[in-house]
Design a protein around this motif. Structure first.
Motif, PDB file in Angstrom:
ATOM      1  N   ARG A 124      30.414  34.725  34.853  1.00  6.64           N
ATOM      2  CA  ARG A 124      29.427  33.901  34.157  1.00  6.64           C
ATOM      3  C   ARG A 124      29.950  33.479  32.786  1.00  6.64           C
ATOM      4  O   ARG A 124      30.688  34.217  32.144  1.00  6.64           O
ATOM      5  N   PRO A 125      29.523  32.297  32.322  1.00  6.05           N
ATOM      6  CA  PRO A 125      29.975  31.810  31.003  1.00  6.05           C
ATOM      7  C   PRO A 125      29.747  32.835  29.889  1.00  6.05           C
ATOM      8  O   PRO A 125      30.602  33.027  29.028  1.00  6.05           O
ATOM      9  N   GLU A 126      28.608  33.524  29.925  1.00  9.77           N
ATOM     10  CA  GLU A 126      28.331  34.469  28.825  1.00  9.77           C
ATOM     11  C   GLU A 126      29.294  35.660  28.876  1.00  9.77           C
ATOM     12  O   GLU A 126      29.654  36.219  27.840  1.00  9.77           O
ATOM     13  N   THR A 127      29.714  36.038  30.087  1.00 11.52           N
ATOM     14  CA  THR A 127      30.687  37.129  30.193  1.00 11.52           C
ATOM     15  C   THR A 127      32.042  36.683  29.647  1.00 11.52           C
ATOM     16  O   THR A 127      32.689  37.402  28.877  1.00 11.52           O
ATOM     17  N   LEU A 128      32.441  35.469  30.028  1.00 14.32           N
ATOM     18  CA  LEU A 128      33.719  34.940  29.542  1.00 14.32           C
ATOM     19  C   LEU A 128      33.700  34.827  28.022  1.00 14.32           C
ATOM     20  O   LEU A 128      34.680  35.134  27.341  1.00 14.32           O
ATOM     21  N   GLU A 129      32.530  34.430  27.484  1.00 13.16           N
ATOM     22  CA  GLU A 129      32.419  34.306  26.032  1.00 13.16           C
ATOM     23  C   GLU A 129      32.544  35.672  25.363  1.00 13.16           C
ATOM     24  O   GLU A 129      33.233  35.821  24.350  1.00 13.16           O
ATOM     25  N   THR A 130      31.877  36.661  25.938  1.00 10.87           N
ATOM     26  CA  THR A 130      31.960  38.019  25.393  1.00 10.87           C
ATOM     27  C   THR A 130      33.408  38.495  25.377  1.00 10.87           C
ATOM     28  O   THR A 130      33.889  39.026  24.371  1.00 10.87           O
ATOM     29  N   LEU A 131      34.105  38.289  26.495  1.00  7.74           N
ATOM     30  CA  LEU A 131      35.501  38.727  26.586  1.00  7.74           C
ATOM     31  C   LEU A 131      36.357  37.950  25.588  1.00  7.74           C
ATOM     32  O   LEU A 131      37.196  38.517  24.897  1.00  7.74           O
ATOM     33  N   HIS A 132      36.107  36.661  25.501  1.00  4.69           N
ATOM     34  CA  HIS A 132      36.873  35.817  24.588  1.00  4.69           C
ATOM     35  C   HIS A 132      36.697  36.303  23.144  1.00  4.69           C
ATOM     36  O   HIS A 132      37.667  36.476  22.405  1.00  4.69           O
ATOM     37  N   LYS A 133      35.451  36.552  22.761  1.00  8.08           N
ATOM     38  CA  LYS A 133      35.173  37.027  21.396  1.00  8.08           C
ATOM     39  C   LYS A 133      35.857  38.357  21.119  1.00  8.08           C
ATOM     40  O   LYS A 133      36.254  38.645  19.995  1.00  8.08           O
ATOM     41  N   ALA A 134      35.954  39.185  22.166  1.00 10.61           N
ATOM     42  CA  ALA A 134      36.578  40.499  21.998  1.00 10.61           C
ATOM     43  C   ALA A 134      38.100  40.411  22.091  1.00 10.61           C
ATOM     44  O   ALA A 134      38.786  41.429  22.017  1.00 10.61           O
ATOM     45  N   GLY A 135      38.609  39.195  22.269  1.00 13.29           N
ATOM     46  CA  GLY A 135      40.062  39.030  22.349  1.00 13.29           C
ATOM     47  C   GLY A 135      40.662  39.578  23.635  1.00 13.29           C
ATOM     48  O   GLY A 135      41.823  39.973  23.675  1.00 13.29           O
ATOM     49  N   ILE A 136      39.857  39.624  24.694  1.00 10.82           N
ATOM     50  CA  ILE A 136      40.321  40.152  25.981  1.00 10.82           C
ATOM     51  C   ILE A 136      40.663  38.990  26.911  1.00 10.82           C
ATOM     52  O   ILE A 136      39.772  38.272  27.352  1.00 10.82           O
ATOM     53  N   PRO A 137      41.955  38.791  27.214  1.00  7.65           N
ATOM     54  CA  PRO A 137      42.330  37.683  28.098  1.00  7.65           C
ATOM     55  C   PRO A 137      41.818  37.907  29.524  1.00  7.65           C
ATOM     56  O   PRO A 137      41.667  39.046  29.968  1.00  7.65           O
ATOM     57  N   VAL A 138      41.595  36.807  30.207  1.00  4.24           N
ATOM     58  CA  VAL A 138      41.187  36.829  31.614  1.00  4.24           C
ATOM     59  C   VAL A 138      42.207  36.020  32.395  1.00  4.24           C
ATOM     60  O   VAL A 138      42.403  34.842  32.126  1.00  4.24           O
ATOM     61  N   ILE A 139      42.885  36.691  33.318  1.00  3.03           N
ATOM     62  CA  ILE A 139      43.890  36.018  34.144  1.00  3.03           C
ATOM     63  C   ILE A 139      43.477  36.206  35.591  1.00  3.03           C
ATOM     64  O   ILE A 139      43.164  37.317  36.007  1.00  3.03           O
ATOM     65  N   SER A 140      43.466  35.120  36.340  1.00  2.82           N
ATOM     66  CA  SER A 140      43.032  35.231  37.735  1.00  2.82           C
ATOM     67  C   SER A 140      44.187  34.996  38.707  1.00  2.82           C
ATOM     68  O   SER A 140      44.964  34.066  38.538  1.00  2.82           O
ATOM     69  N   VAL A 141      44.300  35.888  39.694  1.00  2.00           N
ATOM     70  CA  VAL A 141      45.167  35.609  40.834  1.00  2.00           C
ATOM     71  C   VAL A 141      44.244  34.942  41.848  1.00  2.00           C
ATOM     72  O   VAL A 141      43.226  35.540  42.220  1.00  2.00           O
ATOM     73  N   MET A 142      44.571  33.772  42.282  1.00  2.00           N
ATOM     74  CA  MET A 142      43.712  32.870  43.047  1.00  2.00           C
ATOM     75  C   MET A 142      42.831  32.107  42.068  1.00  2.00           C
ATOM     76  O   MET A 142      42.247  32.675  41.152  1.00  2.00           O
ATOM     77  N   LYS A 143      42.779  30.834  42.300  1.00  2.00           N
ATOM     78  CA  LYS A 143      42.060  29.935  41.402  1.00  2.00           C
ATOM     79  C   LYS A 143      40.555  30.150  41.513  1.00  2.00           C
ATOM     80  O   LYS A 143      40.004  30.095  42.609  1.00  2.00           O
ATOM     81  N   PRO A 144      39.891  30.411  40.389  1.00  2.00           N
ATOM     82  CA  PRO A 144      38.427  30.528  40.466  1.00  2.00           C
ATOM     83  C   PRO A 144      37.834  29.170  40.831  1.00  2.00           C
ATOM     84  O   PRO A 144      38.436  28.134  40.572  1.00  2.00           O
ATOM     85  N   VAL A 145      36.678  29.201  41.485  1.00  2.00           N
ATOM     86  CA  VAL A 145      36.040  27.948  41.879  1.00  2.00           C
ATOM     87  C   VAL A 145      35.725  27.125  40.636  1.00  2.00           C
ATOM     88  O   VAL A 145      35.892  25.913  40.612  1.00  2.00           O
ATOM     89  N   GLU A 146      35.279  27.806  39.582  1.00  2.00           N
ATOM     90  CA  GLU A 146      35.020  27.139  38.301  1.00  2.00           C
ATOM     91  C   GLU A 146      36.011  27.685  37.290  1.00  2.00           C
ATOM     92  O   GLU A 146      35.733  28.684  36.630  1.00  2.00           O
ATOM     93  N   PRO A 147      37.185  27.056  37.138  1.00  2.00           N
ATOM     94  CA  PRO A 147      38.185  27.631  36.238  1.00  2.00           C
ATOM     95  C   PRO A 147      37.690  27.739  34.803  1.00  2.00           C
ATOM     96  O   PRO A 147      38.009  28.659  34.093  1.00  2.00           O
ATOM     97  N   GLY A 148      36.864  26.807  34.389  1.00  2.71           N
ATOM     98  CA  GLY A 148      36.232  26.802  33.057  1.00  2.71           C
ATOM     99  C   GLY A 148      37.120  27.434  32.002  1.00  2.71           C
ATOM    100  O   GLY A 148      38.312  27.129  31.902  1.00  2.71           O
TER     101      GLY A 148
END
Lengths: 331, 331
Positions: A124-148
């Motif tokens: 979810r966008p709010e989860t990605l925002e939380t991780l982003h604010k915490a400086g935690i990168p998110v890397i996906s193996v397999m393309k997410p449907v919404e790469p956002g």
């Protein structure tokens, strides 16, 4: 209990140098590092991780969110992600991703991990925002449907790869090709469904909603969908099927065997991952050879770069087609 | 940033009550709990986990040490352990267990988890002591080879279960039965090897070191061992084999197929876990039905009790024999 100060005194270095060594930071000479590590061993010093985390904000722990622990394809990726991450000094833990638990997980991850690997899930966008604010990168193996705002992903070029499968099936005389799909809106398999549609169009073959069966990504569900398809007399509408995951291809094969439908004579079936089990079935299954080792290594490199604050770019791999008995007449 | 004190003020309760709710401790009324949770939501209060850990020493996190991520039998146990643990409010993470990394892991676990699940691994005494001192229970699904100071384990009664397999094979006329084993001294499969030896003795059948093949617990290794066995002309020494894991049984089946050896006519093969794939092979594979859901649920109950400080006792389950085509002539 031994303190960091005692380690510094024993090693004859500053407390800061001890901290640098403990946190794997650059700027300490090898000789100093050696002295600190010896002192740590001699004093049997055990840093309190909770205290350390508060100070350094680094945990050397990466989390992988798994879709389904019983999927051999994902298990292979996990193995490779883990091996490669260890080369960079990271511990890897795995957790099953449940969309309904995302808020819980978000709170839980804070301060505990340095990075998140996804297997194509769309957080979810709010989860990605939380991780982003915490400086935690998110890397996906397999393309997410919404790469956002996901930092980056690695995957194969699904459209180009599935075109290889389709061209092979055409060369075997198949013009009516169906897809056994996982229709979950949030699952990485959705990328495969969209790519299959494009690939069929590129190859000039008809493909509509009725050409898609829903196998939920699991062996048993795909088997049930295939048995239904046979029972209601649809066999004959297609001469070949591609399954969006190998487990589903195996499920379809089982349905055909139980119904006395010869594969590939009456129905050709192809998978797209190359899990080991596709060589153990009768007939063996034609698959795309998803480059799991290469994709996993690339994902870990992206993670390490992202943690260092370097810019990262997504990457698409090529995939070979391995023709086996399930699609090759007389094969 | 919102503090615990602000939450207490908003909810009109004591700071201690907020802490109790946050840490899932008893001694708070449902009404108080409700007020605190509402205040947390309204103020968007996010407890710092690192700070919390220092205070409460509880993390609500359980770790499972996996032997091999690609093993379908283990994957099933992980699924069940996770589902059941969530019922008790625990997060479960998984890490592959590497004996050579045990010291690293020991330091790493400190303060991060409330309990460790093993899948039969025998941790080193110093690791067990560290965990014991930290009040971290260790519960194993599958009996460790050296149970030692492990708090408790759940498993099936392997001797009684394998006797069922052997009795069935005897009834099919097999008197020379071999074992495809994982000979690692530290792996839970060793328990199965020891039990098989006892079961053969109890059934009055000869069994010695030359009746054991080494398949390493993996499909490919068991296949290679079986191909060797066939190549050097040993076929005929045994009319049946039991594999200590289903993956190894599948590997043996593949070796036989590639060598033109009919199963079960020339060689009967049985597994002992009942992973889904044993129903997908040709022939389907006779197995023991390891009660994974029940064993996993029992392991989580033991864990919860151990965390509460209650005494716990190991538990052995019964296991049914499922006779399928791979051992049943005309089956």
């Amino acid at each position: 209990m031994t303190t960091r100060e005692e380690v510094a005194r024993k090693a004859g270095v500053s407390v800061a140098a001890v901290s640098y060594v403990l946190n794997n930071k650059p700027g300490v000479s090898d000789a100093t590092r050696q002295k600190v590590l010896e002192a740590i061993r001699e004093l049997d010093y055990k840093p309190s991780h909770a205290a350390r985390t508060l100070k350094t904000k680094k945990t050397n722990q990466l989390t992988v969110f798994v879709n389904y622990l019983g999927d051999a394809f994902e298990a292979g990726i996990l193995n490779h992600l883990e091996m490669e991450s260890r080369m960079f000094g990271y511990f890897v833990n795995f957790q099953t991703y449940h969309p309904e638990r995302e808020e819980e997980l978000r709170h839980f991850m804070a301060g505990r991990i340095d990075g998140v690997f996804l297997l194509g899930q769309s957080l979810r966008p709010e989860t990605l925002e939380t991780l982003h604010k915490a400086g935690i990168p998110v890397i996906s193996v397999m393309k997410p449907v919404e790469p956002g705002p996901v930092t980056a992903f690695v995957d194969i070029d699904w459209t180009a790869s599935l075109q290889k499968t389709i061209r092979h099936l055409k060369s075997e005389g198949h013009l009516r090709i169906g897809l056994m799909a996982n229709l979950s809106e949030t699952h990485a398999h959705r990328t495969r469904t969209l790519a299959f549609r494009q690939a069929m169009k590129a190859e000039g073959l008809p493909f509509g909603e009725t050409d898609i069966l829903s196998g939920g990504g699991r062996l048993e569900a795909a088997k049930a969908a295939m048995l239904d398809y046979i029972r209601i007399g649809r066999l004959g509408e297609h001469t070949a099927f591609v399954a969006a995951s190998d487990l589903m291809a195996i499920g379809m094969l089982t349905a055909c065997r139980e119904s006395g439908i010869a594969v590939p004579d009456r129905l050709a079936i192809a998978g797209c991952e190359n899990v080991l089990m596709t060589l153990q079935t009768t007939p063996t299954i034609t698959v795309l050879d998803y480059p799991r080792p290469e994709a996993s290594v690339a994902a870990v490199r992206l993670m390490v770069e992202a943690i260092r604050g370097e810019p990262v770019a997504s990457r698409l791999f090529d995939s070979r087609l391995l023709v086996r008995q399930s699609t090759h007449m007389g094969g």
